[in-house]
Write a protein that holds these residues in place. Structure first.
Motif, PDB file in Angstrom:
ATOM      1  N   GLU A   7       0.820  -1.211   0.000  1.00  0.00           N
ATOM      2  CA  GLU A   7       0.000   0.000   0.000  1.00  0.00           C
ATOM      3  C   GLU A   7       0.857   1.265   0.000  1.00  0.00           C
ATOM      4  O   GLU A   7       0.415   2.314  -0.432  1.00  0.00           O
ATOM      5  N   ARG A   8       2.095   1.136   0.506  1.00  0.00           N
ATOM      6  CA  ARG A   8       2.965   2.309   0.578  1.00  0.00           C
ATOM      7  C   ARG A   8       3.902   2.410  -0.621  1.00  0.00           C
ATOM      8  O   ARG A   8       4.662   3.368  -0.721  1.00  0.00           O
ATOM      9  N   ASP A   9       3.861   1.413  -1.502  1.00  0.00           N
ATOM     10  CA  ASP A   9       4.738   1.402  -2.661  1.00  0.00           C
ATOM     11  C   ASP A   9       4.286   2.420  -3.702  1.00  0.00           C
ATOM     12  O   ASP A   9       3.138   2.870  -3.703  1.00  0.00           O
ATOM     13  N   SER A  10       5.204   2.729  -4.609  1.00  0.00           N
ATOM     14  CA  SER A  10       4.859   3.604  -5.729  1.00  0.00           C
ATOM     15  C   SER A  10       3.927   2.864  -6.674  1.00  0.00           C
ATOM     16  O   SER A  10       3.796   1.635  -6.615  1.00  0.00           O
ATOM     17  N   VAL A  11       3.278   3.609  -7.541  1.00  0.00           N
ATOM     18  CA  VAL A  11       2.327   3.012  -8.481  1.00  0.00           C
ATOM     19  C   VAL A  11       2.975   1.929  -9.347  1.00  0.00           C
ATOM     20  O   VAL A  11       2.407   0.839  -9.499  1.00  0.00           O
ATOM     21  N   PRO A  12       4.154   2.152  -9.935  1.00  0.00           N
ATOM     22  CA  PRO A  12       4.778   1.090 -10.741  1.00  0.00           C
ATOM     23  C   PRO A  12       5.039  -0.188  -9.944  1.00  0.00           C
ATOM     24  O   PRO A  12       4.847  -1.293 -10.456  1.00  0.00           O
ATOM     25  N   ARG A  13       5.468  -0.031  -8.682  1.00  0.00           N
ATOM     26  CA  ARG A  13       5.723  -1.223  -7.846  1.00  0.00           C
ATOM     27  C   ARG A  13       4.423  -1.943  -7.519  1.00  0.00           C
ATOM     28  O   ARG A  13       4.384  -3.178  -7.454  1.00  0.00           O
ATOM     29  N   LYS A  14       3.356  -1.193  -7.288  1.00  0.00           N
ATOM     30  CA  LYS A  14       2.062  -1.823  -7.042  1.00  0.00           C
ATOM     31  C   LYS A  14       1.610  -2.618  -8.263  1.00  0.00           C
ATOM     32  O   LYS A  14       1.126  -3.750  -8.151  1.00  0.00           O
ATOM     33  N   ILE A  15       1.757  -2.013  -9.427  1.00  0.00           N
ATOM     34  CA  ILE A  15       1.352  -2.694 -10.664  1.00  0.00           C
ATOM     35  C   ILE A  15       2.168  -3.969 -10.854  1.00  0.00           C
ATOM     36  O   ILE A  15       1.626  -5.026 -11.213  1.00  0.00           O
ATOM     37  N   PHE A  16       3.469  -3.870 -10.596  1.00  0.00           N
ATOM     38  CA  PHE A  16       4.351  -5.039 -10.735  1.00  0.00           C
ATOM     39  C   PHE A  16       3.943  -6.139  -9.772  1.00  0.00           C
ATOM     40  O   PHE A  16       3.917  -7.326 -10.137  1.00  0.00           O
ATOM     41  N   PHE A  17       3.586  -5.781  -8.544  1.00  0.00           N
ATOM     42  CA  PHE A  17       3.170  -6.770  -7.540  1.00  0.00           C
ATOM     43  C   PHE A  17       1.883  -7.474  -7.966  1.00  0.00           C
ATOM     44  O   PHE A  17       1.805  -8.710  -7.982  1.00  0.00           O
ATOM     45  N   TRP A  18       0.870  -6.693  -8.318  1.00  0.00           N
ATOM     46  CA  TRP A  18      -0.425  -7.300  -8.655  1.00  0.00           C
ATOM     47  C   TRP A  18      -0.365  -8.048  -9.984  1.00  0.00           C
ATOM     48  O   TRP A  18      -1.096  -9.041 -10.169  1.00  0.00           O
ATOM     49  N   LEU A  19       0.512  -7.640 -10.882  1.00  0.00           N
ATOM     50  CA  LEU A  19       0.689  -8.380 -12.137  1.00  0.00           C
ATOM     51  C   LEU A  19       1.265  -9.763 -11.851  1.00  0.00           C
ATOM     52  O   LEU A  19       0.810 -10.772 -12.418  1.00  0.00           O
ATOM     53  N   ARG A  20       2.245  -9.826 -10.949  1.00  0.00           N
ATOM     54  CA  ARG A  20       2.805 -11.126 -10.568  1.00  0.00           C
ATOM     55  C   ARG A  20       1.764 -11.993  -9.864  1.00  0.00           C
ATOM     56  O   ARG A  20       1.742 -13.222 -10.044  1.00  0.00           O
ATOM     57  N   CYS A  21       0.909 -11.370  -9.069  1.00  0.00           N
ATOM     58  CA  CYS A  21      -0.161 -12.127  -8.411  1.00  0.00           C
ATOM     59  C   CYS A  21      -1.099 -12.752  -9.446  1.00  0.00           C
ATOM     60  O   CYS A  21      -1.498 -13.917  -9.315  1.00  0.00           O
TER      61      CYS A  21
END
Length: 376
Positions: A156-170
């Motif tokens: 939740e505290r990550d930048s937008v690109p890191r969030k996208i990368f996380f949820w894409l891997r999920c």
């Protein structure tokens, strides 16, 4: 080493790393990393995959050759100990797993105070970073949401690109998991697995689900026990079964904790043996490939790796993550006390007592001492 460092990292998470910075500088470096943010969860995920890969390679290297003879044994003995890989299972469990867990459960600081611990930690974190097993995060977060507990994550505290990368891997991991489940269940319903002849597909499916639950409970118990190992009794939970479980586990000089690890490993190995039977695909000569895939892909299905990946995420990692967030809830579960009793019973049979001898030899050669010597 991979088995032992897990016990160390989980068991030391409640201890301030500064208290052993001078006496165990390498252990300090490791645990400074694992206590930051979600790193312990990430390590547990990568480590479990690493263990599966190592065991898979060991099984390939030591697997039986069709039609091989050994020391003039009868066909019955060869089937029981050689063809079934039972001998290899016990050898791997005692030499590669149990003796490490025995020492690591009591000598956490000394055990992880090596550069190999640093190496395995970073390899495990690298595997988690790949995202193959990220579906376990979705299960973990769902469990937290259902319980009403706040999700403590850096996402939740990550930048937008890191969030996208996380949820894409999920999403990719969830797609891979779904495909693995589809192939496994199709093979089960069609009777196209290596399950023993005469066992109906419905029974095979029920056994698979039950074994997933048993493996999950045993995995969660290990995490919960190490999570409270260094806590005072008053902080381990006050429910009836939590008290009974902790009284049994930590009574006397604490030998029941490593004894549980031995009995648990025997139980896990037994479950894995049956899961491999249930999930490994085996087609008859005239059968079509599952989903019409090419022969190369079908050959991958036949190895049982898809069932292993399904077991790793659903029956292992997800339970470990939930247990790390709710260790006292695991302790309060009546099944925890029952399975603890069963594991201690298995250990008391002595079938893997060689692990205690190997652990004692390793302990003396390495000069391990109990954690109380250093941190009280």
């Amino acid at each position: 080493m991979v088995e032992g460092t897990q016990a160390c990292f989980v068991g030391l998470v409640s201890i301030n790393p500064e208290s052993y910075k001078v006496s165990h500088p390498i252990a300090y470096r490791c645990n400074k990393v694992t206590v930051q943010g979600d790193n312990l969860h990430r390590y547990l995920i990568g480590r479990q995959c690493l263990v599966c890969m190592i065991i898979f390679l060991i099984n390939i290297a030591g697997g039986p050759i069709s039609g091989a003879n050994l020391w003039g044994f009868s066909s019955v003995w060869k089937d029981v100990f050689f063809t079934s890989s039972l001998a290899m299972i016990f050898f791997t469990a005692m030499v590669g797993q149990l003796n490490s867990q025995v020492n690591a459960s009591l000598c956490m600081l000394d055990y992880c105070n090596s550069y190999f611990a640093v190496f395995t930690m970073w390899v495990a974190l690298g595997i988690e970073f790949s995202g193959l097993l990220h579906a376990s995060y979705l299960i973990y977060m769902s469990a937290l949401k259902l319980s009403g507990k706040e999700v403590h994550s850096n996402v939740e505290r990550d930048s937008v690109p890191r969030k996208i990368f996380f949820w894409l891997r999920c999403l990719v991991s969830l797609a891979v998991l779904s495909y693995c489940a589809s192939v496994t269940f199709v093979a089960l319903f069609n009777g196209q697995t290596t399950m023993w002849n005469g066992v109906p597909p419905g029974v095979s499916l029920i056994l698979f689900v039950l074994l997933l639950a048993v493996v999950g409970m045993l995995e969660s118990m290990q995490i919960a026990f190490f999570a409270v190992a260094k806590l005072p009794p008053s902080e381990r939970g006050n429910s009836y079964f939590a008290t009974k479980t902790c009284d049994l586990l930590f009574q006397g000089d604490g030998k029941n904790l490593p004894a549980f690890m031995i009995g648990r490993q025997l139980s896990i190995v037994s479950c894995m043996f049956f899961v491999a039977r249930v999930t490994s695909v085996s087609l008859d000569e005239n059968d079509e490939n599952i989903f019409g895939v090419p022969n190369v892909v079908q050959a991958l299905f036949n190895t049982g790796l898809l069932g292993a990946l399904l077991l790793t995420i659903v029956g292992s990692i997800a339970w470990q993550l939930v247990a790390s967030a709710f260790p006292r809830a695991i302790l309060a579960n009546p099944l925890t006390y029952v399975l603890l009793r069963i594991c201690l019973l298995f250990e008391s049979t002595g079938i893997c007592s060689g692990a205690w001898v190997l652990a004692e030899i390793h302990k003396r050669l390495a000069g391990f001492q109990r954690d109380e010597v250093y941190i009280g």
